[in-house]
Design a protein around this motif. Structure first.
Motif, PDB file in Angstrom:
ATOM      1  N   GLN A   1       6.424 -22.141  -2.219  1.00 50.13           N
ATOM      2  CA  GLN A   1       6.085 -22.445  -3.308  1.00 50.13           C
ATOM      3  C   GLN A   1       5.759 -23.328  -4.243  1.00 50.13           C
ATOM      4  OE1 GLN A   1      10.546 -22.633  -4.518  1.00 50.13           O
ATOM      5  NE2 GLN A   1      11.374 -20.399  -4.508  1.00 50.13           N
ATOM      6  N   ARG A   2       5.434 -24.234  -2.826  1.00 48.95           N
ATOM      7  CA  ARG A   2       4.232 -25.283  -3.569  1.00 48.95           C
ATOM      8  C   ARG A   2       3.065 -25.143  -3.926  1.00 48.95           C
ATOM      9  NH1 ARG A   2       0.616 -27.857  -2.136  1.00 48.95           N
ATOM     10  NH2 ARG A   2      -0.111 -25.872  -0.822  1.00 48.95           N
ATOM     11  N   TYR A   3       3.095 -25.297  -4.534  1.00 46.24           N
ATOM     12  CA  TYR A   3       0.774 -25.049  -4.668  1.00 46.24           C
ATOM     13  C   TYR A   3       0.571 -26.343  -5.509  1.00 46.24           C
ATOM     14  CZ  TYR A   3       2.314 -24.877  -9.806  1.00 46.24           C
ATOM     15  OH  TYR A   3       2.780 -25.579 -11.288  1.00 46.24           O
TER      16      TYR A   3
ATOM     17  N   THR B   1       0.125 -32.414  -6.652  1.00 47.16           N
ATOM     18  CA  THR B   1      -1.474 -32.265  -6.573  1.00 47.16           C
ATOM     19  C   THR B   1      -1.458 -33.131  -5.927  1.00 47.16           C
ATOM     20  OG1 THR B   1      -1.094 -32.007  -9.988  1.00 47.16           O
ATOM     21  CG2 THR B   1      -3.711 -32.159  -8.479  1.00 47.16           C
ATOM     22  N   PRO B   2      -2.152 -32.715  -4.802  1.00 48.89           N
ATOM     23  CA  PRO B   2      -4.001 -33.222  -3.263  1.00 48.89           C
ATOM     24  C   PRO B   2      -4.734 -33.438  -4.368  1.00 48.89           C
ATOM     25  CG  PRO B   2      -2.708 -31.026  -2.822  1.00 48.89           C
ATOM     26  CD  PRO B   2      -2.593 -31.514  -4.029  1.00 48.89           C
ATOM     27  N   MET B   3      -4.960 -35.034  -4.126  1.00 46.47           N
ATOM     28  CA  MET B   3      -6.445 -34.752  -5.271  1.00 46.47           C
ATOM     29  C   MET B   3      -7.303 -35.670  -4.262  1.00 46.47           C
ATOM     30  SD  MET B   3      -6.679 -36.283  -9.163  1.00 46.47           S
ATOM     31  CE  MET B   3      -5.630 -34.420  -9.795  1.00 46.47           C
ATOM     32  N   GLU B   4      -8.695 -35.574  -4.193  1.00 43.97           N
ATOM     33  CA  GLU B   4      -9.626 -35.909  -3.743  1.00 43.97           C
ATOM     34  C   GLU B   4     -10.913 -35.849  -4.611  1.00 43.97           C
ATOM     35  OE1 GLU B   4     -11.242 -33.671  -0.105  1.00 43.97           O
ATOM     36  OE2 GLU B   4     -10.677 -34.996   0.804  1.00 43.97           O
TER      37      GLU B   4
ATOM     38  N   TRP C   1      -2.507 -22.692 -15.693  1.00 41.34           N
ATOM     39  CA  TRP C   1      -3.180 -21.349 -14.627  1.00 41.34           C
ATOM     40  C   TRP C   1      -2.712 -21.420 -13.651  1.00 41.34           C
ATOM     41  CZ3 TRP C   1      -6.614 -21.667 -10.831  1.00 41.34           C
ATOM     42  CH2 TRP C   1      -6.770 -22.738 -10.475  1.00 41.34           C
ATOM     43  N   LEU C   2      -2.431 -22.307 -12.422  1.00 38.11           N
ATOM     44  CA  LEU C   2      -2.753 -21.388 -11.224  1.00 38.11           C
ATOM     45  C   LEU C   2      -0.309 -20.939 -11.014  1.00 38.11           C
ATOM     46  CD1 LEU C   2      -3.373 -21.259  -8.444  1.00 38.11           C
ATOM     47  CD2 LEU C   2      -3.505 -23.917  -8.069  1.00 38.11           C
ATOM     48  N   VAL C   3      -0.249 -21.379 -11.993  1.00 35.61           N
ATOM     49  CA  VAL C   3       1.612 -21.378 -11.675  1.00 35.61           C
ATOM     50  C   VAL C   3       1.860 -19.923 -11.188  1.00 35.61           C
ATOM     51  CG1 VAL C   3       2.042 -20.885 -13.605  1.00 35.61           C
ATOM     52  CG2 VAL C   3       3.857 -22.181 -12.270  1.00 35.61           C
TER      53      VAL C   3
ATOM     54  N   VAL D   1      -3.251 -17.928  -1.925  1.00 36.20           N
ATOM     55  CA  VAL D   1      -4.330 -17.150  -0.836  1.00 36.20           C
ATOM     56  C   VAL D   1      -4.755 -18.024   0.932  1.00 36.20           C
ATOM     57  CG1 VAL D   1      -7.374 -16.218  -0.551  1.00 36.20           C
ATOM     58  CG2 VAL D   1      -5.138 -15.919  -2.526  1.00 36.20           C
ATOM     59  N   ARG D   2      -4.081 -17.454   1.522  1.00 38.06           N
ATOM     60  CA  ARG D   2      -4.565 -18.004   2.787  1.00 38.06           C
ATOM     61  C   ARG D   2      -4.482 -16.539   4.149  1.00 38.06           C
ATOM     62  NH1 ARG D   2      -3.068 -21.591   0.239  1.00 38.06           N
ATOM     63  NH2 ARG D   2      -1.551 -23.612   0.567  1.00 38.06           N
ATOM     64  N   LYS D   3      -5.918 -17.293   4.894  1.00 36.72           N
ATOM     65  CA  LYS D   3      -6.459 -16.955   5.918  1.00 36.72           C
ATOM     66  C   LYS D   3      -5.273 -15.660   6.927  1.00 36.72           C
ATOM     67  CE  LYS D   3      -8.789 -19.797   7.767  1.00 36.72           C
ATOM     68  NZ  LYS D   3      -9.597 -20.730   9.028  1.00 36.72           N
TER      69      LYS D   3
HETATM   70  C1  LIG Z   1      -7.244 -33.438   0.505  1.00 38.88           C
HETATM   71  C2  LIG Z   1      -7.150 -32.381  -0.562  1.00 38.88           C
HETATM   72  C3  LIG Z   1      -7.608 -32.795  -1.813  1.00 38.88           C
HETATM   73  C4  LIG Z   1      -7.427 -32.063  -2.770  1.00 38.88           C
HETATM   74  N1  LIG Z   1      -8.159 -32.571  -4.147  1.00 38.88           N
HETATM   75  C5  LIG Z   1      -8.611 -31.630  -5.076  1.00 38.88           C
HETATM   76  C6  LIG Z   1      -8.132 -32.467  -6.452  1.00 38.88           C
HETATM   77  O1  LIG Z   1      -9.090 -32.801  -6.487  1.00 38.88           O
HETATM   78  N2  LIG Z   1      -7.916 -31.548  -7.317  1.00 38.88           N
HETATM   79  C7  LIG Z   1      -6.867 -29.982  -7.146  1.00 38.88           C
HETATM   80  O2  LIG Z   1      -7.011 -30.222  -8.663  1.00 38.88           O
HETATM   81  N3  LIG Z   1      -6.749 -29.810  -6.135  1.00 38.88           N
HETATM   82  C8  LIG Z   1      -7.256 -30.546  -5.473  1.00 38.88           C
HETATM   83  N4  LIG Z   1      -6.484 -30.299  -3.818  1.00 38.88           N
HETATM   84  C9  LIG Z   1      -5.983 -28.726  -3.833  1.00 38.88           C
HETATM   85  C10 LIG Z   1      -6.505 -27.728  -3.141  1.00 38.88           C
HETATM   86  O3  LIG Z   1      -7.519 -26.953  -3.853  1.00 38.88           O
HETATM   87  C11 LIG Z   1      -5.066 -26.580  -2.816  1.00 38.88           C
HETATM   88  O4  LIG Z   1      -4.651 -27.639  -2.567  1.00 38.88           O
HETATM   89  C12 LIG Z   1      -5.956 -25.383  -1.831  1.00 38.88           C
HETATM   90  O5  LIG Z   1      -7.100 -24.335  -3.191  1.00 38.88           O
HETATM   91  C13 LIG Z   1      -5.012 -24.457  -1.645  1.00 38.88           C
HETATM   92  O6  LIG Z   1      -4.038 -24.509  -2.870  1.00 38.88           O
HETATM   93  P1  LIG Z   1      -2.363 -24.801  -2.828  1.00 38.88           P
HETATM   94  O7  LIG Z   1      -2.159 -26.136  -2.464  1.00 38.88           O
HETATM   95  O8  LIG Z   1      -2.064 -24.277  -4.544  1.00 38.88           O
HETATM   96  O9  LIG Z   1      -1.322 -23.870  -1.975  1.00 38.88           O
HETATM   97  C14 LIG Z   1      -6.809 -30.890  -3.021  1.00 38.88           C
HETATM   98  C15 LIG Z   1      -6.383 -30.294  -1.614  1.00 38.88           C
HETATM   99  C16 LIG Z   1      -6.359 -31.305  -0.651  1.00 38.88           C
HETATM  100  C17 LIG Z   1      -5.900 -30.750   0.723  1.00 38.88           C
END
Ligand SMILES: Cc1cc2nc3c(=O)[nH]c(=O)nc-3n(C[C@H](O)[C@H](O)[C@H](O)COP(=O)(O)O)c2cc1C
Length: 209
Positions: free
Chosen positions: A9-11, A153-156, A191-193, A198-200
């Motif tokens: 469920q996490r995204y 939101t993981p964010m780099e 838009w992603l909700v 998608v995963r391998k």
């Molecule tokens: C290290 C890392 C950096 C990421 N940076 C961003 C970001 O800057 N902005 C964003 O919207 N998503 C970011 N993501 C999210 C990924 O795009 C997302 O985790 C991946 O496409 C898989 O989708 P899900 O997490 O929704 O399953 C990042 C994820 C990771 C692990």
């Protein structure tokens, strides 16, 4: 619900609604970070919890204008040590001895091994090693947030040098590595909700030998 159900469920939440996450949940997420495993147990990083709206706004400007930075409840900034020094290594080994209440010869030999190996290395190599540890804690935070029913939101996607300046991290011997806005989704704007995850397939990921 199983842990895997929750992970499904996490995204990576693209829009948040500004709702405040309870202090209890935030504390649990921070505790999960504290409990993360790290190489040699050095925990070579610090975490900054940003709730100040003006600072969030400043950070959004150098984070690709990503809206969760300002619309989250709490913005976590992970910052790794800029280098391994003898003081930093000794501090963690001394803390271990203090907490456990005894000195162990094997552990002390290991301390000497790290003291001989890490501080003489290039600072950039040491920072990269420390930075990798932040990603482990980062995932612990994401998993705990998921467990708590909180979005993140993981964010780099940000300029680390600019963020270091905003938070004065270099003066503290730290460098920012990753951001984690924590809060609640704004389902109407995200838009992603509803998109399928998608995963391998497993056979492209795992090889059994
Ligand atoms: C290290 C890392 C950096 C990421 N940076 C961003 C970001 O800057 N902005 C964003 O919207 N998503 C970011 N993501 C999210 C990924 O795009 C997302 O985790 C991946 O496409 C898989 O989708 P899900 O997490 O929704 O399953 C990042 C994820 C990771 C692990």
């Amino acid at each position: 619900m199983s842990f895997l159900d929750k992970l499904n469920q996490r995204y990576a939440t693209k829009a948040m609604n500004g709702e405040v996450v309870s202090q209890e949940k935030i504390d649990n997420i921070l505790e999960a970070i504290r409990l993360a495993p790290t190489s040699s147990g050095l925990q070579p990083f610090e975490v900054f919890v940003i709730t100040d709206n003006a600072i969030k706004k400043q950070i959004r400007e150098i984070a690709w204008n990503q809206s969760p930075v300002t619309d989250c409840s709490h913005l976590l900034v992970f910052a790794a040590w800029d280098n391994y020094t003898a003081d930093r290594i000794n501090h963690m080994f001394d803390l271990t001895n203090e907490i456990r209440g005894f000195k162990n010869e094997g552990w002390e030999n290991y301390r000497q091994q790290l003291l001989a190996g890490y501080p003489p290395r290039d600072a950039e190599e040491n920072f990269e090693h420390a930075a990798r540890q932040t990603y482990i804690a980062f995932m612990c935070a994401i998993a705990q947030a998921t467990f708590e029913g909180v979005d993140s939101t993981p964010m780099e996607g940000f300029d680390p040098n600019a963020l270091d300046t905003i938070l004065g991290l270099r003066e503290k011997g730290l460098r920012s590595t990753i951001l984690l806005p924590i809060g609640y989704r704004d389902a109407e704007k995200d838009w992603l909700v509803d998109l399928v995850k998608v995963r391998k397939p497993m056979d492209q990921l795992v090889t059994i030998i």
